[in-house]
Design an enzyme around this catalytic site. Structure first.
Site, PDB file in Angstrom:
ATOM      1  N   VAL A   1       9.740  23.317  88.110  1.00  9.49           N
ATOM      2  CA  VAL A   1      10.759  24.273  87.687  1.00  9.49           C
ATOM      3  C   VAL A   1      10.415  25.612  88.302  1.00  9.49           C
ATOM      4  O   VAL A   1       9.251  26.007  88.342  1.00  9.49           O
ATOM      5  CB  VAL A   1      10.762  24.412  86.145  1.00  9.49           C
ATOM      6  CG1 VAL A   1      11.810  25.427  85.706  1.00  9.49           C
ATOM      7  CG2 VAL A   1      11.008  23.072  85.487  1.00  9.49           C
TER       8      VAL A   1
ATOM      9  N   GLY B   1      12.255  29.721  89.639  1.00 14.33           N
ATOM     10  CA  GLY B   1      13.348  30.684  89.525  1.00 14.33           C
ATOM     11  C   GLY B   1      14.588  30.199  90.251  1.00 14.33           C
ATOM     12  O   GLY B   1      15.718  30.483  89.870  1.00 14.33           O
TER      13      GLY B   1
ATOM     14  N   GLY C   1      15.604  27.058  90.508  1.00  9.58           N
ATOM     15  CA  GLY C   1      16.200  25.861  89.920  1.00  9.58           C
ATOM     16  C   GLY C   1      15.131  24.803  89.688  1.00  9.58           C
ATOM     17  O   GLY C   1      13.958  25.136  89.532  1.00  9.58           O
TER      18      GLY C   1
ATOM     19  N   VAL D   1      13.114  20.952  90.520  1.00 11.20           N
ATOM     20  CA  VAL D   1      12.773  19.938  91.519  1.00 11.20           C
ATOM     21  C   VAL D   1      12.713  18.591  90.802  1.00 11.20           C
ATOM     22  O   VAL D   1      12.078  18.472  89.753  1.00 11.20           O
ATOM     23  CB  VAL D   1      11.420  20.233  92.195  1.00 11.20           C
ATOM     24  CG1 VAL D   1      11.122  19.171  93.251  1.00 11.20           C
ATOM     25  CG2 VAL D   1      11.415  21.613  92.833  1.00 11.20           C
TER      26      VAL D   1
ATOM     27  N   LYS E   1      15.115  19.301  95.553  1.00 11.21           N
ATOM     28  CA  LYS E   1      15.141  20.663  95.004  1.00 11.21           C
ATOM     29  C   LYS E   1      16.595  21.086  94.851  1.00 11.21           C
ATOM     30  O   LYS E   1      17.340  21.172  95.834  1.00 11.21           O
ATOM     31  CB  LYS E   1      14.385  21.604  95.951  1.00 11.21           C
ATOM     32  CG  LYS E   1      14.406  23.063  95.535  1.00 11.21           C
ATOM     33  CD  LYS E   1      13.190  23.800  96.060  1.00 11.21           C
ATOM     34  CE  LYS E   1      13.543  24.787  97.152  1.00 11.21           C
ATOM     35  NZ  LYS E   1      12.378  25.543  97.627  1.00 11.21           N
TER      36      LYS E   1
ATOM     37  N   ASP F   1       5.150  33.501 101.836  1.00  6.83           N
ATOM     38  CA  ASP F   1       4.836  33.141 100.457  1.00  6.83           C
ATOM     39  C   ASP F   1       3.750  32.068 100.428  1.00  6.83           C
ATOM     40  O   ASP F   1       3.893  31.045  99.780  1.00  6.83           O
ATOM     41  CB  ASP F   1       6.107  32.682  99.734  1.00  6.83           C
ATOM     42  CG  ASP F   1       6.001  32.877  98.220  1.00  6.83           C
ATOM     43  OD1 ASP F   1       5.067  33.571  97.765  1.00  6.83           O
ATOM     44  OD2 ASP F   1       6.840  32.323  97.497  1.00  6.83           O
TER      45      ASP F   1
END
Ligand SMILES: *[C@@H]1O[C@H](CO)[C@@H](O)[C@H](O)[C@H]1NC(C)=O
Ligand SMILES: *[C@@H]1O[C@H](CO)[C@@H](O)[C@H](O)[C@H]1NC(C)=O
Ligand SMILES: *[C@@H]1O[C@H](CO)[C@@H](O)[C@H](O)[C@H]1NC(C)=O
Ligand SMILES: *[C@@H]1O[C@H](CO)[C@@H](O)[C@H](O)[C@H]1NC(C)=O
Ligand SMILES: *[C@@H]1O[C@H](CO)[C@@H](O)[C@H](O)[C@H]1NC(C)=O
Ligand SMILES: *[C@@H]1O[C@H](CO)[C@@H](O)[C@H](O)[C@H]1NC(C)=O
Ligand SMILES: *[C@@H]1O[C@H](CO)[C@@H](O)[C@H](O)[C@H]1NC(C)=O
Length: 841
Positions: A523, A525, A527, A529, A544, A640
């Site tokens: 889970v 931000g 949505g 998976v 996803k 990221d």
């Protein structure tokens, strides 16, 4: 106000309204009455009051100035005007040709405030504003575009404040000059003009008008720097340190706005006493409003911590100018009464400005406001913006407080000898036959800084500093273009079907049992998976499903598919397909059996990884990143990198995932972007300068390496302050030679000293402050491979521990049958206790 002539009840109601609207307005009497006090609402034919009850005169009514040439400019109302102060922003004067306001003001220094609201006005396209504003011979704004400027702001309205001197027998002429162009019609516009006279000794230090002690010190240059009338000033920061916004009506009579301090980079304590009676024995009482001196930032009572830290403010400024930095002080803590009680050193832009600052020694007593002026030269060393730092470093001596204090900061840009305040603009002129706009228009830049610094004095503060700036930079259209632009173009075309499969929504529903809750494996931000099965249930995949409401999600969806469909590498998670039926944004990946790397490090029931497994996982991730940075035509910056974005397949082969934030950069070029990423992994250099390079990924990778070594969260607010941020804590421990004490307990005695030394050295190199000091991924990869070799040399005799973990190699299969995908939100709450050790050799 001549209100006494009104009938009493109306007067009463008005007063009540006035008081309710803002109590302080009614109570504060101005300490300075400006001779000139002009507020002009441009493009308006009526007199109106603004939200603060200030009168604005419609420029079609006023006789206080002349407009030249008076027939040529247009007036208009902003279309779709909303949510900001209507006065003076709703109406504007606009023109495709030059126009001038001539104000016959009293000679002397004045504030000139220009108010803009970026919008479409009838006959004037919002994006075609590009103009220069001159005040007499001074250039206040050069080739400026309000629409580009506000692109990086939350709001469309803003003002710019300048200080300009008007000579004897002269008018103040404000000239608006559209950018001359043969191919495009640019226009100039203005919504409001304010002119307020100021005390001659407020900011200027014209020789003969000011006492020697008040002449600013030229930091690292000369003892004195006179700010004479041949200079114009632009206010760039005016901060109420330790306090909130002070609106113009609550200033001392000059209608200056004092902003909330959002530029403090380190944590601090906030002494505040709004009822404090101030003694203006050292400086004029109009210098700043009382609340500036009634609150401050100090370091707090922790002597041990203060000894090793600074109070630091970071203020982004344009390069190539001198800046006047005014620091406001007032000792308001009652226990500090004598000279020597609180001594500190002031550095401005890393240069010594004051070797022994001591507010009591300057003022003689508590509650006495004071200020110090410094001028600092910010040279252009190739960058258009620079983070001007103000460092207060406590002087450490026995028996005294180890602390520093600051109450307010003002920073002004000083005009160059040619009277120019405009930042060097590197814009490319449109070519004669070019159908597009000049590059400067295209290269709209959103500049946002997010820096999180944990801190505390008995409590913890996380300061998120947000600052917006828009700066234009040289982008020669021939040689550079922005990936952003590229994405835009591809948006029109369909997604690359040949590179990845397009699933229908029905297929996705079948694969996930209609997105059944039980199949959710992650889970975030964005949505959820899901674990799903495709090809008649023969192939397990990770699905996803992005939140359709998220606008951001739409862009990241696109980025991720476009990136992944063009990239194939054993250490990058494989894209199988996507679905964008209706509003759906779904991406299908290989399923990674072993989940995220984080899941094998701490707060988990998974068996701890051996040191060699960890090394191999790091090597794999480094290969993936190295490929991203160098494998494609242009480097791709992941943005990221973190342990939840490094996934492990059934053989513990690591794969980089989640390309939603990725950006394509260009060789040796930094890309300016909105700062994004995850706290704790975020490159501070990138956060500060917003210049994205591959070195930002290198920083995050260094953090991952420490996380792998220490098996703890990269940001843990439950720990002692200096330990909260893993990267800085690890660096401290390396400095102190105690790094071996903070490693994962499960690794104790398992790492060969040579391997350990090399690994720590590489990780430390990666998390250096400046991108330029960090190695590239190739270097990191080579050193990690060497580290593994060093470890294997030692382990060789008794090496049978990690038989099952196959070697990480390019030959590993890209599409394994049983893979797993999972993602964990980066900042979710975890306990501090480390995972139990199951492993024993
Ligand atoms: C400024 O001018 C307005 C009228 O335009 C007047 O009401 C106000 O009191 C003046 N303010 C000061 C500080 O002189
Ligand atoms: C005023 O606006 C009209 C279009 O509405 C335009 O044609 C004209 O050039 C403008 N005048 C000036 C001086 O900008
Ligand atoms: C301002 O403009 C007027 C009219 O064009 C001109 O006479 C005057 O010299 C100008 N003043 C300054 C200071 O430029
Ligand atoms: C605006 O840009 C033009 C073209 O690059 C340049 O010649 C001019 O000096 C600039 N004006 C200012 C005030 O910077
Ligand atoms: C003002 O200061 C500048 C720089 O310090 C100097 O070059 C100039 O001569 C001064 N002008 C006057 C009128 O004093
Ligand atoms: C500010 O100082 C001036 C001169 O020192 C004095 O006349 C005036 O009363 C003071 N104003 C206030 C509000 O204290
Ligand atoms: C404090 O600031 C000075 C000057 O910028 C710098 O040299 C020093 O390293 C800083 N100290 C700390 C602990 O950040």
């Amino acid at each position: 106000m001549k209100n006494h002539s009104m009938p009493t009840p109306i007067f009463f109601v008005l007063c009540l309204f006035f008081l309710l609207y803002n109590l302080k307005i009614a109570t504060s009497t101005p300490r300075y009455i400006p001779v000139d006090n002009i507020t002009l609402n441009c493009g308006s034919s009526v007199n109106l009051k603004d939200m603060q009850e200030r009168h604005w005169v419609g420029d079609m009514l006023s006789s206080k100035f002349a407009l030249l040439p008076n027939h040529r400019s247009n007036i208009s109302e902003a279309q779709g005007f909303s949510s900001v102060d209507a006065v003076p922003y709703q109406t504007a004067r606009l023109s495709y040709s030059e126009f001038t306001y001539v104000f016959p003001v009293t000679p002397g220094p004045n504030f000139v405030r220009l108010y803009f609201y970026s919008a479409s006005y009838s006959g004037f396209d919002m994006s075609k504003d590009l103009f220069t504003v001159k005040a007499g011979l001074f250039t206040l704004l050069g080739n400026f575009s309000a629409s580009i400027f506000t692109d990086s702001l939350d709001q469309k309205n803003f003002f710019k404040e300048f200080c300009v001197n008007v000579e004897m027998n002269q008018e103040l002429n404000l000239t608006f000059i559209p950018f001359p162009s043969t191919s495009f019609n640019y226009y100039a516009f203005i919504n409001g003009i304010e002119i307020v006279s100021m005390p001659i000794d407020l900011y200027y230090s014209q020789k003969g008008f000011i006492k020697d002690e008040w002449v600013p010190q030229y930091v690292a240059q000369a003892p004195q720097f006179y700010i004479n009338y041949s200079m114009a000033l632009e206010m760039v920061y005016r901060l109420n340190v330790g306090g909130g916004l002070i609106p113009p009506m609550e200033d001392t009579g000059m209608f200056r706005e004092w902003s909330e301090d959002t530029k403090l980079l380190s944590g601090g304590a906030i002494p505040r006493d709004p009822s404090l009676q101030l003694k203006y024995s050292k400086i004029p009482n109009y210098t700043a409003p009382d609340p500036i001196y009634q609150s401050a930032i100090t370091m707090g009572p922790n002597r041990a911590k203060n000894k090793q830290s600074n109070l630091t403010w970071g203020l982004p400024v344009d390069t190539g100018f001198n800046y006047l930095v005014r620091l406001h002080f007032c000792e308001l803590e009652s226990e500090i009464i004598a000279t020597g009680d609180r001594e500190f050193t002031i550095y401005i832009d890393y240069q010594l400005a004051e070797d022994k600052a001591d507010v009591i020694s300057w003022t003689g007593s508590n509650d006495t406001p004071h200020y110090k002026d410094y001028v600092v030269m910010i040279q252009n060393k190739g960058e258009d913006t620079h983070l001007l730092s103000i460092d207060l470093q406590p002087i450490t001596s026995e028996g005294t407080l180890i602390d520093a204090i600051l109450n307010g900061v003002e920073v002004f840009k000083l005009s160059n000898p040619d009277g120019n305040l405009a930042a060097r603009l590197n814009m490319v002129l449109p070519q004669p036959n070019q159908k597009t706009e000049p590059a400067a228009i295209k290269s709209k830049k959103k500049k946002t800084i997010f820096i999180a610094v944990g801190s505390g004095v008995g409590f913890l503060i996380v300061l998120i500093l947000v600052c917006f700036m828009a700066v234009w930079k040289l982008r020669r259209t021939k040689h550079y273009s922005f990936y952003k632009g590229k994405i835009r173009r591809t948006k029109a075309s369909s997604l690359p079907e040949e590179l990845c499969h397009h699933f229908t929504l029905d297929e996705m529903k079948t694969a996930t049992n209609n997105f059944h809750e039980e199949l959710i494996i992650g889970v975030g931000g964005f949505g959820n998976v899901y674990k799903g099965a495709i090809d008649k249930g023969t192939k397990t995949v990770a699905i996803k499903r992005m939140n359709p409401e998220s606008h951001q999600g739409a862009r990241e969806f696109r980025t991720e598919i476009e990136m992944l469909s063009q990239l194939r590498h054993v250490h990058l998670v494989s894209l199988i397909g996507y679905c964008n039926d209706g509003n759906e944004m779904i991406i299908v990946y290989d399923y990674m059996t072993n989940g995220t790397l984080r899941d094998h490090l701490y707060n988990t029931n998974n068996e701890p990884l051996t040191w060699k497994q960890r090394l191999k996982i790091c090597i794999g991730a480094a290969r993936g990143l190295h490929y991203l940075h160098t494998g494609a035509e242009h480097p791709i910056i992941h943005r990221d990198v973190k342990t939840t974005n490094i996934l492990l397949d059934e053989k513990l082969v690591s794969k980089i995932s989640d390309f939603g934030l990725s950006k394509m950069g260009f060789e040796n070029t930094a890309v300016s972007t909105t700062v994004k990423g995850t706290w704790g992994y975020l490159d501070p250099d990138y956060a500060i300068r917003q210049q994205l390079t591959e070195k930002s990924d290198v920083y995050s990778f260094g953090v991952v390496m420490f996380e792998v070594l220490c098996a703890r969260k990269v940001l843990n607010h439950n720990l002692e302050e200096e330990q909260q941020i893993l990267a800085s804590w690890a660096r401290k421990c390396i400095e102190r030679g105690t790094i071996n004490q903070i490693i994962d307990r499960c690794l104790e005695g398992k790492i060969s000293p040579e391997c350990f030394k090399l690994y720590v050295e590489v990780a430390e190199n990666c998390v250096r402050d400046k991108g330029i000091q960090r190695p590239n991924m190739n270097f990191v990869l080579e050193k990690l491979e060497l580290a593994l070799e060093l470890q294997e040399n030692v382990d060789a005799p008794q090496d049978n521990i990690d038989r099952q973990s196959s070697t990480v190699s390019e030959e590993s299969s890209t599409t394994s049958q049983h893979t797993y995908y999972s993602e964990v939100i980066s900042l979710h709450v975890e306990t501090t206790t480390s995972a139990p050790c199951y492993y024993s050799a």
